[in-house]
Design a protein around this motif. Sequence first.
Motif, PDB file in Angstrom:
ATOM      1  N   ARG A  84      -1.509   6.961   9.648  1.00  0.00           N
ATOM      2  CA  ARG A  84      -0.481   5.912   9.522  1.00  0.00           C
ATOM      3  C   ARG A  84       0.195   5.746  10.865  1.00  0.00           C
ATOM      4  O   ARG A  84       0.919   6.635  11.324  1.00  0.00           O
ATOM      5  N   ASN A 126      -6.106  -4.819   1.011  1.00  0.00           N
ATOM      6  CA  ASN A 126      -5.536  -3.462   0.995  1.00  0.00           C
ATOM      7  C   ASN A 126      -4.813  -3.218  -0.336  1.00  0.00           C
ATOM      8  O   ASN A 126      -4.607  -4.164  -1.102  1.00  0.00           O
ATOM      9  N   GLY A 127      -4.388  -2.005  -0.561  1.00  0.00           N
ATOM     10  CA  GLY A 127      -3.626  -1.715  -1.774  1.00  0.00           C
ATOM     11  C   GLY A 127      -3.319  -0.232  -1.907  1.00  0.00           C
ATOM     12  O   GLY A 127      -3.871   0.592  -1.177  1.00  0.00           O
ATOM     13  N   PRO A 128      -2.429   0.113  -2.842  1.00  0.00           N
ATOM     14  CA  PRO A 128      -1.982   1.509  -2.965  1.00  0.00           C
ATOM     15  C   PRO A 128      -2.951   2.414  -3.750  1.00  0.00           C
ATOM     16  O   PRO A 128      -3.804   1.928  -4.486  1.00  0.00           O
ATOM     17  N   GLY A 129      -2.744   3.719  -3.603  1.00  0.00           N
ATOM     18  CA  GLY A 129      -3.382   4.697  -4.482  1.00  0.00           C
ATOM     19  C   GLY A 129      -4.832   5.022  -4.140  1.00  0.00           C
ATOM     20  O   GLY A 129      -5.390   4.595  -3.131  1.00  0.00           O
ATOM     21  N   GLN A 134     -12.776   0.620   0.988  1.00  0.00           N
ATOM     22  CA  GLN A 134     -13.141   1.778   0.160  1.00  0.00           C
ATOM     23  C   GLN A 134     -13.842   1.324  -1.122  1.00  0.00           C
ATOM     24  O   GLN A 134     -14.833   1.932  -1.557  1.00  0.00           O
ATOM     25  N   SER A 173       0.821  -1.220   0.000  1.00  0.00           N
ATOM     26  CA  SER A 173       0.000   0.000   0.000  1.00  0.00           C
ATOM     27  C   SER A 173       0.854   1.269   0.000  1.00  0.00           C
ATOM     28  O   SER A 173       0.369   2.348  -0.320  1.00  0.00           O
ATOM     29  N   CYS A 216      -9.206  -1.948   4.243  1.00  0.00           N
ATOM     30  CA  CYS A 216      -8.550  -0.718   3.773  1.00  0.00           C
ATOM     31  C   CYS A 216      -8.959  -0.372   2.330  1.00  0.00           C
ATOM     32  O   CYS A 216     -10.072   0.060   2.128  1.00  0.00           O
ATOM     33  N   LEU A 217      -8.119  -0.583   1.319  1.00  0.00           N
ATOM     34  CA  LEU A 217      -8.597  -0.303  -0.041  1.00  0.00           C
ATOM     35  C   LEU A 217      -9.834  -1.154  -0.340  1.00  0.00           C
ATOM     36  O   LEU A 217     -10.777  -0.699  -0.997  1.00  0.00           O
ATOM     37  N   HIS A 226      -6.411  -2.025   9.954  1.00  0.00           N
ATOM     38  CA  HIS A 226      -5.807  -3.320   9.607  1.00  0.00           C
ATOM     39  C   HIS A 226      -5.938  -4.335  10.735  1.00  0.00           C
ATOM     40  O   HIS A 226      -5.090  -4.368  11.630  1.00  0.00           O
ATOM     41  N   ASN A 240      -2.979   2.603   7.811  1.00  0.00           N
ATOM     42  CA  ASN A 240      -2.167   3.145   6.728  1.00  0.00           C
ATOM     43  C   ASN A 240      -3.081   3.529   5.579  1.00  0.00           C
ATOM     44  O   ASN A 240      -3.343   2.732   4.693  1.00  0.00           O
ATOM     45  N   HIS A 241      -3.612   4.744   5.636  1.00  0.00           N
ATOM     46  CA  HIS A 241      -4.452   5.157   4.501  1.00  0.00           C
ATOM     47  C   HIS A 241      -4.501   6.671   4.338  1.00  0.00           C
ATOM     48  O   HIS A 241      -4.332   7.412   5.298  1.00  0.00           O
ATOM     49  N   SER A 242      -4.769   7.098   3.092  1.00  0.00           N
ATOM     50  CA  SER A 242      -4.885   8.525   2.758  1.00  0.00           C
ATOM     51  C   SER A 242      -6.315   8.905   2.407  1.00  0.00           C
ATOM     52  O   SER A 242      -6.653  10.074   2.372  1.00  0.00           O
ATOM     53  N   TYR A 243      -7.127   7.895   2.059  1.00  0.00           N
ATOM     54  CA  TYR A 243      -8.499   8.162   1.622  1.00  0.00           C
ATOM     55  C   TYR A 243      -9.457   7.669   2.698  1.00  0.00           C
ATOM     56  O   TYR A 243      -9.105   6.825   3.526  1.00  0.00           O
TER      57      TYR A 243
HETATM   58  N1  GLN Z   1      -3.654   0.339   3.174  1.00  0.00           N
HETATM   59  C1  GLN Z   1      -4.511   0.578   2.190  1.00  0.00           C
HETATM   60  O1  GLN Z   1      -5.169  -0.310   1.646  1.00  0.00           O
HETATM   61  C2  GLN Z   1      -4.597   1.996   1.711  1.00  0.00           C
HETATM   62  C3  GLN Z   1      -5.799   2.295   0.860  1.00  0.00           C
HETATM   63  C4  GLN Z   1      -5.639   3.530  -0.007  1.00  0.00           C
HETATM   64  N2  GLN Z   1      -4.537   3.383  -0.910  1.00  0.00           N
HETATM   65  C5  GLN Z   1      -5.447   4.752   0.861  1.00  0.00           C
HETATM   66  O2  GLN Z   1      -4.355   5.282   0.938  1.00  0.00           O
HETATM   67  O3  GLN Z   1      -6.379   5.195   1.495  1.00  0.00           O
END
Ligand code: GLN
Length: 360
Positions: free
Chosen positions: A265, A215-218, A247, A47, A243-244, A328, A285-288
């Motif tokens: 985070r 989970n995952g990035p972006g 969302q 992520s 997480c992702l 998480h 760990n997330h931005s969204y």
């Molecule tokens: N850890 C995640 O899955 C992060 C989810 C998404 N990329 C965010 O930053 O919000």
Amino acid sequence: MKSYLHLENGSVFEGELLTKSTEKTITGEIVFFTGMTGYQEVLTDPSYKDQIVIFTYPLIGNYGINEHDFESKKPHVAGVIVYEGNMSHSHYQAKYSIGEYLDKWNIPLLSHVDTRAVVKNIRQEGSMQAVITADEKYTVVPSLTGLSAHVAEVSTKVVEKFGEGGKHVVMMDFGYKKSILDSLVAQGCRVSVVPFDTEFEQIKDLKPDGILLSNGPGDPKQLEYLLGNIKKIITSFPTMGICLGHQLTALALGGNTKKMLFGHRGANQPVVDLKTKQVYMSSQNHSYEVDEPSLQGTSLQVRFRNVNDNTVEGLMHEDLPIFTTQYHPEANPGPIESSLLFKDFLQMINDYSGREKAYA
Ligand SMILES: NC(=O)CC[C@H](N)C(=O)O
């Protein structure tokens, strides 16, 4: 070697490059992590792909990097900033120092930076583009898209199978952490990890008892084109989203997401379970975040909420066996008190097995 961190807002911070790599210039979105331990898990969590991580704890690297705590096969961060990086390590099971490990992958470790001052910039102005370079003068170009990483770069290309258990969970891999897989296997599941864009029909052929959206990035909206497929999948099988994955569940079922100023985070974010009124310390760990008003008129309800800032930390479906967490529960790095949610997932799978017709 003297090097510099340049922020998009024009601020410059001097540091000492502890890795031998990187005469080259590194660009990424800068984000801060507040946990006191867990740097190995952070470096290898997909992520964080293409992000520059700044650690607020002042001493990083003292227990080294070991063979057991990797969250994936390699580090995904673009660069690492610390106040004091420890190049020797004390733990007898450690294999590398943090510097040796990052060097192996050509990722810069910039130390002796005034991390407190940098984080104040991010807290006031939000996550932003940053550059690590040997040049004292540098103009950081803002990211046009806000999308630093794409899930396709970290997702598996083939179906991988793990565990021997009775219940079969198909994990859609948007950039999964190994601890999620380990948690499912520990619950006695057989797990198939599948590419992020696997179609409903192929998933159905695998005869899953449950689905895990990883989970995952972006930005979750980068996967807007897959939401129809995801909706079909999660409304057909018991689903847990992390997480992702949380969302995407919200987006697929009619909700919306938005970018936070600087995200969460760390390893001590308090989350209340509105169903039990219990508060958990969680790893995040997330931005969204899921935009709460957007859930009106959908079948999703807020189940978990952040006690610090009231943001949505997890959802449940009114009728279908679907629940999600923004945080998480696999808890690496961090407190393990939410790991019971994997047990709840298995319970949900067991409760619904044989009731597939209810979906028809
Ligand atoms: N850890 C995640 O899955 C992060 C989810 C998404 N990329 C965010 O930053 O919000």
